[in-house]
Scaffold this motif. Structure first.
Motif, short mmCIF file in Angstrom:
data_model
loop_
_atom_site.label_atom_id
_atom_site.label_comp_id
_atom_site.label_asym_id
_atom_site.label_seq_id
_atom_site.Cartn_x
_atom_site.Cartn_y
_atom_site.Cartn_z
N THR A 1 -20.81 38.03 6.73
CA THR A 1 -21.61 38.35 5.55
C THR A 1 -21.94 37.07 4.80
O THR A 1 -21.03 36.30 4.43
CB THR A 1 -20.85 39.32 4.63
OG1 THR A 1 -20.55 40.52 5.37
CG2 THR A 1 -21.69 39.69 3.42
N ARG B 1 -29.79 40.77 16.67
CA ARG B 1 -30.80 41.00 15.64
C ARG B 1 -31.36 42.40 15.77
O ARG B 1 -31.54 42.93 16.87
CB ARG B 1 -31.93 39.97 15.74
CG ARG B 1 -31.44 38.55 15.74
CD ARG B 1 -32.58 37.57 15.83
NE ARG B 1 -33.50 37.65 14.71
CZ ARG B 1 -34.47 36.79 14.49
NH1 ARG B 1 -34.68 35.79 15.35
NH2 ARG B 1 -35.28 36.92 13.45
N ASP C 1 -36.69 42.57 12.92
CA ASP C 1 -36.17 41.62 11.96
C ASP C 1 -36.53 40.22 12.42
O ASP C 1 -35.75 39.55 13.12
CB ASP C 1 -34.65 41.79 11.84
CG ASP C 1 -34.07 40.94 10.71
OD1 ASP C 1 -34.87 40.36 9.94
OD2 ASP C 1 -32.83 40.84 10.62
N PRO D 1 -35.39 36.82 8.57
CA PRO D 1 -34.45 37.32 7.56
C PRO D 1 -34.55 36.52 6.26
O PRO D 1 -34.71 35.30 6.27
CB PRO D 1 -33.08 37.15 8.23
CG PRO D 1 -33.28 36.09 9.24
CD PRO D 1 -34.69 36.23 9.72
N ILE E 1 -32.78 36.14 2.26
CA ILE E 1 -31.69 36.45 1.33
C ILE E 1 -32.19 36.10 -0.07
O ILE E 1 -32.34 34.93 -0.42
CB ILE E 1 -30.41 35.68 1.66
CG1 ILE E 1 -30.03 35.86 3.14
CG2 ILE E 1 -29.26 36.16 0.79
CD1 ILE E 1 -28.80 35.08 3.54
N ASP F 1 -28.29 38.34 -3.47
CA ASP F 1 -28.15 39.36 -2.43
C ASP F 1 -27.25 38.85 -1.29
O ASP F 1 -26.86 37.69 -1.23
CB ASP F 1 -29.52 39.72 -1.86
CG ASP F 1 -30.34 40.53 -2.86
OD1 ASP F 1 -29.76 40.93 -3.88
OD2 ASP F 1 -31.55 40.72 -2.61
N GLU F 2 -26.96 39.78 -0.41
CA GLU F 2 -26.12 39.49 0.76
C GLU F 2 -26.83 39.92 2.04
O GLU F 2 -27.70 40.80 2.01
CB GLU F 2 -24.76 40.20 0.67
CG GLU F 2 -23.89 39.74 -0.48
CD GLU F 2 -22.56 40.48 -0.51
OE1 GLU F 2 -22.44 41.48 0.25
OE2 GLU F 2 -21.67 40.08 -1.27
N MET F 3 -26.46 39.30 3.14
CA MET F 3 -26.98 39.65 4.45
C MET F 3 -25.85 39.58 5.46
O MET F 3 -25.03 38.66 5.43
CB MET F 3 -28.12 38.72 4.88
CG MET F 3 -28.78 39.14 6.20
SD MET F 3 -30.09 38.01 6.77
CE MET F 3 -29.12 36.58 7.19
N THR F 4 -25.78 40.57 6.33
CA THR F 4 -24.72 40.65 7.34
C THR F 4 -25.29 40.32 8.71
O THR F 4 -26.30 40.91 9.13
CB THR F 4 -24.08 42.05 7.36
OG1 THR F 4 -23.54 42.33 6.06
CG2 THR F 4 -22.97 42.12 8.39
#
Length: 479
Positions: A13, A68, A72, A75, A77, A81-84
Motif C-alpha cells: 500500500t 495490474r 489500469d 495509476p 495517487i 490518497d492510497e493505492m495498493t
C-alpha cells in the motif's frame, strides 16, 4: 517461504503524504538474486544455442510481477490518497532475496506527450525469500510404443467383439481431462492396472504405431506427501500428426487430452508413464532463435565449429524438445494445505534415440491380412485344395492362416511429410526364425534360404509397383 513452482501474491500500500501534489507516475521495478546468476551464465561464450535459449527463457520469466488490473494504464495517487499494488512472486531455485523499487513523480502531462528528460524519486523495499525444493524430475526417457500393448488391452476388454480390431477414437479427439480426474477416496491401484486404464481411456487402434511412451521419474523433496498431476496436450498446429488425428487447431483448454495423477511420499521417487502422439515438424532445421533484447548480428565462436550435420541434428533436437514441452504440463499439490505449484519440465534432455522415437516417420506403412474372396468361396471344396478355416490374428503383426489358401495382403501407405511423395511399394518376403528370434531378410540370406521362401509362399501378383503421387497427409491402400 515458498516451494519451487509455487505462486503467491502480496499487497503493498502506497500513501501520498503530500497535500497538493499528485503522483501521476507510479512505476514498480524488480530485482532478485536469480537475475545475477543468470547474467553470469549468459556471459559464458561457450554455450550452445540450445543452452543459451534455456537461460534466456529463464531470465525472461521474472520472479516478481505486478498484477495490474485490466484498463489500469496510468495509476494516479492524489494528495492524501492510497493505492495498493498486488505483487506476484514465483518460487524459483536460487531465489533468496529481492527488492522492489517504486519510481514516482509528478509529470502534469501523459507520459506519451513528454518531450524532454524528467526526474523521479524511488522507494526501495527489500524482501527476504526462502524457496525449498518440491518435486524434481530426476530422469526422463522417451521410448517407442509397442502396439502389442494396445492390441492386448482391446482383446482383454472385448475378446469376442469384431470391433476389437478396429481403430478407435484417436488420442486428440478425447474430451478434456475432467473425465480422468481420480477421486480422492479412490483406492490405490497397481502400475499395471493404471497403464491398462490409460490405454482404455485413450482408445488406441490395435496396430497403433503413431504414439510413443514418455517415462518421467519424479522425486518428492518436501517432507509431506505431494500429489502430482501431469496433463498431456495435443500437439500444436505447426506439427504434423498421424492420419488418425484430425484436430489441426486447438485452444489451450481443448488441447488437453487426459491427465495422470500420482501421489508421492516424502523422499520417494515414482515413475510416471505417459502416452504421447508422435509428431513431425515441417521446419525442424530452422535456426534456434534468441530471446535477448540486444541481439548481436554475429558471434565469434570460441570453441571449434561443429559440422553441418551436427548443427542440423542439434536444431532438430531443440525443436522437437520444444514441441514436447508444449505437449505436457506438470503440477504438484499439497493436499493438507492445498498449496499448489508447477513442475519445471525444462530440465528434460533428449538424446538422438529419444528424438527418433518422438518423430513421426515420413512414410507410414500398415499391413493387414485376410482371406481372398476366391479362396473363401472354394475353401470348402476339397477338389480346389482349400485348407478351410479363417485368418486369426495373434498380435498386431502376427496371423495364423490356413494352408493352401490364397490371402489378400493390404498395405496402407500414409504420407506424413509436408510435401508430395512419389512412392514405390516393394514387398519382400522373409523367413522367421520360428523361435521368436530375429528375422532373416531375403537379401542377406543364402541361396538355399531364398529357395525355401519360394517353397513356402506362392505369390499371385506384383510384389513391386509404383504408387500414384501421395499428397501431404494422404493415405492409400494397395492390395
Amino acid at each position: 517461504m515458498l516451494l519451487e513452482g509455487e505462486v503467491r501474491s502480496f499487497n503493498i500500500t502506497l500513501h501520498n503524504t503530500s497535500e497538493s501534489v499528485t503522483a501521476d507516475l507510479v512505476l514498480p521495478t524488480f530485482k532478485d538474486s536469480t537475475a545475477t546468476q543468470l547474467q553470469t551464465a549468459l556471459a559464458n561464450k561457450e554455450l550452445t544455442p540450445s543452452e543459451l535459449y534455456d537461460i534466456e527463457s529463464a531470465a525472461a520469466r521474472t520472479s516478481l510481477r505486478w498484477l495490474r488490473e485490466s484498463g489500469d494504464t496510468n495509476p494516479v495517487i492524489r494528495p492524501g490518497d492510497e493505492m495498493t499494488l498486488e505483487i506476484e512472486v514465483v518460487g524459483k531455485p536460487g531465489l533468496s532475496n529481492a527488492s522492489i523499487q517504486i519510481s514516482y513523480a509528478h509529470l502534469g502531462v501523459p507520459p506519451s506527450e513528454l518531450k524532454e528528460r524528467f526526474y523521479t524519486r524511488q522507494l526501495s523495499i527489500p524482501l527476504t525469500i526462502t524457496v525449498n525444493a518440491s518435486v524434481d524430475l530426476t530422469r526422463t526417457d522417451l521410448l517407442p510404443f509397442n502396439p502389442s500393448f494396445a492390441w492386448q488391452n482391446q482383446q482383454r476388454r472385448c475378446p469376442q467383439s469384431p470391433s476389437a480390431t478396429k481403430p478407435e477414437t484417436s488420442m486428440t479427439t478425447r474430451r478434456p481431462s475432467s473425465m480422468s480426474t481420480r477421486p480422492k477416496s479412490a483406492k490405490p491401484v497397481s502400475n499395471e492396472n493404471r497403464f491398462q486404464a490409460l490405454l482404455s481411456r485413450i482408445g488406441l487402434s490395435p496396430n497403433d504405431t503413431s504414439h510413443c511412451l514418455l517415462c518421467l521419474d519424479c522425486r518428492n523433496s518436501w517432507p509431506t506427501p505431494l500429489s502430482v498431476s501431469i496433463q498431456v496436450r495435443a500437439p500444436t498446429s505447426s506439427a504434423t500428426q498421424s492420419s488418425t488425428s484430425t484436430s489441426p487447431k486447438h485452444t489451450n483448454h481443448s488441447r488437453i487430452t487426459y491427465t495422470v495423477h500420482e501421489s508421492l511420499q516424502p523422499g520417494h521417487t515414482k515413475r510416471i508413464l505417459l502416452l504421447l502422439p508422435r509428431v513431425r515438424l515441417p521446419a525442424a532445421h530452422r535456426p534456434i532463435p534468441s530471446l535477448a533484447a540486444n541481439k548481436k548480428q554475429f558471434i565469434v565462436p570460441t570453441s571449434p565449429q561443429a559440422s553441418r550435420a551436427a548443427q542440423l541434428a542439434a536444431r532438430e533436437n531443440f525443436w522437437y524438445r520444444e514441441e514436447l514441452l508444449c505437449s505436457i504440463h506438470a503440477t504438484w499439490t499439497e493436499e493438507s494445505t492445498q498449496r499448489t505449484g508447477s513442475i519445471n519440465t525444462r530440465k528434460m534432455r533428449l538424446s538422438r534415440e529419444m528424438v527418433a522415437a518422438y518423430m513421426l516417420p515420413e512414410i507410414g506403412v500398415d499391413m493387414s491380412l485376410a482371406v481372398s474372396s476366391s479362396s473363401s468361396s472354394s475353401s470348402s471344396d476339397p477338389e480346389h485344395g482349400g485348407g478351410g478355416g479363417a485368418v486369426e490374428q495373434s498380435s498386431p503383426t502376427g496371423y495364423t492362416v490356413p494352408l493352401s489358401t490364397f490371402l489378400t495382403l493390404t498395405a496402407a501407405v500414409t504420407n506424413h511429410s509436408p510435401a508430395p511423395v512419389h512412392a514405390l511399394l516393394r514387398l519382400r518376403p522373409r523367413l522367421d526364425a520360428g523361435d521368436g528370434g530375429s528375422d532373416i531378410p531375403s537379401d542377406t540370406a543364402a541361396p538355399d534360404v531364398d529357395a525355401d521362401v519360394g517353397r513356402k509362399f506362392l505369390v499371385h501378383g506384383l510384389l513391386q509397383q509404383v504408387l500414384p503421387v501421395l499428397a501431404p497427409g494422404e493415405k492409400r491402400a494397395v492390395d
